[in-house]
Scaffold this motif. Structure first.
Motif, PDB file in Angstrom:
ATOM      1  N   SER A  88      51.704 -25.534 -13.064  1.00 44.45           N
ATOM      2  CA  SER A  88      52.230 -26.121 -11.827  1.00 44.45           C
ATOM      3  C   SER A  88      51.111 -26.117 -10.797  1.00 44.45           C
ATOM      4  CB  SER A  88      53.374 -25.269 -11.271  1.00 44.45           C
ATOM      5  OG  SER A  88      54.589 -25.611 -11.857  1.00 44.45           O
ATOM      6  N   GLY A  93      54.393 -28.164  -7.024  1.00 40.35           N
ATOM      7  CA  GLY A  93      55.200 -28.213  -8.253  1.00 40.35           C
ATOM      8  C   GLY A  93      54.810 -29.317  -9.230  1.00 40.35           C
ATOM      9  N   LYS A 266      58.172 -24.559 -15.244  1.00 39.72           N
ATOM     10  CA  LYS A 266      57.097 -25.486 -14.833  1.00 39.72           C
ATOM     11  C   LYS A 266      57.482 -26.940 -15.127  1.00 39.72           C
ATOM     12  CE  LYS A 266      53.647 -25.738 -18.158  1.00 39.72           C
ATOM     13  NZ  LYS A 266      53.610 -27.081 -18.681  1.00 39.72           N
ATOM     14  N   ARG A 269      60.223 -28.332 -12.820  1.00 42.49           N
ATOM     15  CA  ARG A 269      59.645 -28.635 -11.489  1.00 42.49           C
ATOM     16  C   ARG A 269      58.850 -29.938 -11.543  1.00 42.49           C
ATOM     17  NH1 ARG A 269      58.797 -22.776 -10.798  1.00 42.49           N
ATOM     18  NH2 ARG A 269      56.769 -22.946 -11.803  1.00 42.49           N
ATOM     19  N   ALA A 270      58.050 -30.103 -12.590  1.00 43.41           N
ATOM     20  CA  ALA A 270      57.220 -31.310 -12.694  1.00 43.41           C
ATOM     21  C   ALA A 270      58.092 -32.563 -12.857  1.00 43.41           C
ATOM     22  CB  ALA A 270      56.253 -31.186 -13.867  1.00 43.41           C
TER      23      ALA A 270
END
Ligand code: UDX
Length: 441
Positions: A88, A93, A266, A269-270
């Motif tokens: 991240s 993010g 991660k 969030r991405a």
């Protein structure tokens, strides 16, 4: 085939060793000189069952080599996989693609003859396009095809997952790349593993959609667990009751302290960031992240509730620290916010983990590390099962009780049956199973 694997993290090392085991000629490249030196000595930098044997046997057979020099293996490779980290990005993010792009530029200048460059790292939609652009910019005469081949392996079961995948997803934009990837995966194909060819962008999004869906499934059952506790129902029976519906499926419905690890947090969030950029927000996934974060912190309150809300002067023993069993990985482990919150509530924390204590030392402060589960229980006011390692599944309960100052077990993974623990004289709290609930007959 000759294959270069750029990056010797989880995905790179496991994929490289497995491809070599299929009979391909594989060179794993990493910039980290110490890591490559260790791998050449047969030392494995990650904890993954059986990986040492696989690396050793293939290295001995001359099919698997390790180097810091990317140019030489790339020049003679039919396929070059990019399997570097996509952490991240600090602050926002988004996935940090700097390692992927640096690898693409470096690969570009060494390409000779037709080569397929494949991203195996989890990368946002459109990364393949940018990788191709960077390669063509750095080496306009390169005869190259860029493909996407996301990896779905799980830590702790990585070799099995790689060799017996539910499916192989390959995103390609030209037939020569499809032919090369078919050849690379031929041994799995012969084993009936479905191989699915899609466009590159679709393959990239499949990986994020899969991880986000699994994270959603876990978060859904976690919230149902909270409700089950309140209404006197049993979440494990609910999980089975809904999971037996083929449309839902029984897997990833195990309620617990919230998901962690190097991927789900991660990647969700991405995905949110990509979706926002394209003005197609994924609100379900946004909720999943928020619920999961809150949940990890709430686990300490569950422990405190057993003592009327305060843990001042109490000693709490944690069994398991890693985000799941069979790994030493502490990334985004529920144990991290749990320890901090327990300490904030006034508790002293002792802990034992079969593989993760070294990594935990870097993440946690003021924790007393113990040699085993019984040493950890000694003098404790409550024992909390945080990670469901096999060795915690059949603890000697009378012995535990003798070691502890107060017989309280908080089982965040539902490893035990309430009746058996209560029968041994413990107070027992678990996830989504109220102690008063009635069981079916
Ligand atoms: C995950 C994906 O499963 C894999 O396909 C992808 O390639 C990488 O990310 P991994 O992070 O290794 O793999 O572990 P996984 O077994 O999926 O568990 C992730 C987290 O979810 C752990 O914290 C685990 O404890 C939790 N989990 C999983 C649950 O709480 N309940 C479940 O039912 C399953």
């Amino acid at each position: 085939m000759h294959i270069t694997m750029v990056g010797t993290g989880y995905v790179g090392l496991v994929s490289g060793a497995c491809f070599a085991d299929f009979g391909h000629q594989v060179t794993c490249v990493d910039k980290n000189v110490d890591k490559i030196a260790a791998l050449r000595r047969g030392e494995i930098p990650i904890y993954e069952p059986d990986l040492d044997r696989l690396v050793e046997s293939n290295a001995r057979a001359g099919r698997l080599a390790f180097t810091t020099d990317l140019a030489e293996p790339v020049a003679k490779s039919d396929a070059v996989f990019i399997a570097v980290g996509t952490p991240s990005r600090r602050g926002d993010g988004h996935a940090d693609l700097s390692y992927v792009y640096a690898a693409a530029r470096e690969i570009a200048t060494s390409l000779q003859g037709f080569t397929v460059v494949i991203t195996k790292s989890t990368v946002p939609v459109g990364t393949g396009d940018e990788v191709e652009r960077l390669i063509r910019e750095a080496n306009p005469s390169a005869d190259v095809a860029v493909a996407s081949n996301p990896e779905f392996l799980r830590e702790g079961a990585a070799i099995r997952d790689f060799k017996h995948p539910d499916r192989i997803v390959v995103g390609v934009n030209e037939p020569r790349a499809k032919k090369a990837l078919t050849e690379i995966y031929r041994p799995l194909y012969l084993n009936q593993a479905p191989i699915m060819f899609t466009g590159r962008r679709t393959a990239e999004l499949i990986k994020y959609a899969a991880n986000a869906f699994l994270a959603t499934k876990i978060t859904f059952i976690n919230e149902i667990a909270d409700l089950a506790e309140k209404v006197g129902a049993d979440v494990q029976e609910i999980a089975r009751g809904i999971g037996l519906d083929n449309r839902i499926g029984t897997k990833f419905l195990h309620a617990g302290p919230g998901f962690g690890g190097s991927c789900f947090p991660k990647d969700t969030r991405a995905l949110i960031k990509t979706a926002q950029d394209f003005e197609a927000p994924v609100r379900v996934v946004e909720a999943v992240i928020a619920v999961n974060e809150t949940r990890k912190r709430a686990m300490a309150r569950k422990v405190a509730a057993a003592f009327g809300g305060s843990l001042r002067g109490k000693t709490i023993a944690l069994l398991g620290l890693t985000f799941k069993p069979n790994t030493d990985d502490m990334r985004e482990a529920p144990a991290i916010p749990l320890v901090t919150a327990l300490q904030d509530l006034g508790a002293s924390v002792k802990a034992y983990d079969p593989a993760g204590m070294e990594q935990a030392r870097g993440e946690l402060s003021d924790v007393t590390y113990c040699d085993g589960p019984y040493a950890c229980a000694e003098g404790a006011d409550a024992l909390v099962i945080v990670t469901e390692w096999e060795q915690f599944r059949a603890l000697d309960l009378p012995r535990l009780k003798r070691e502890m100052a107060c017989p309280v077990i908080v089982d965040l993974r539902n490893v035990y049956r309430s009746e058996e623990v209560i029968a041994e004289g413990f107070r027992y709290e678990s996830i989504g199973r109220s102690s008063q609930n009635g069981h079916g007959i």
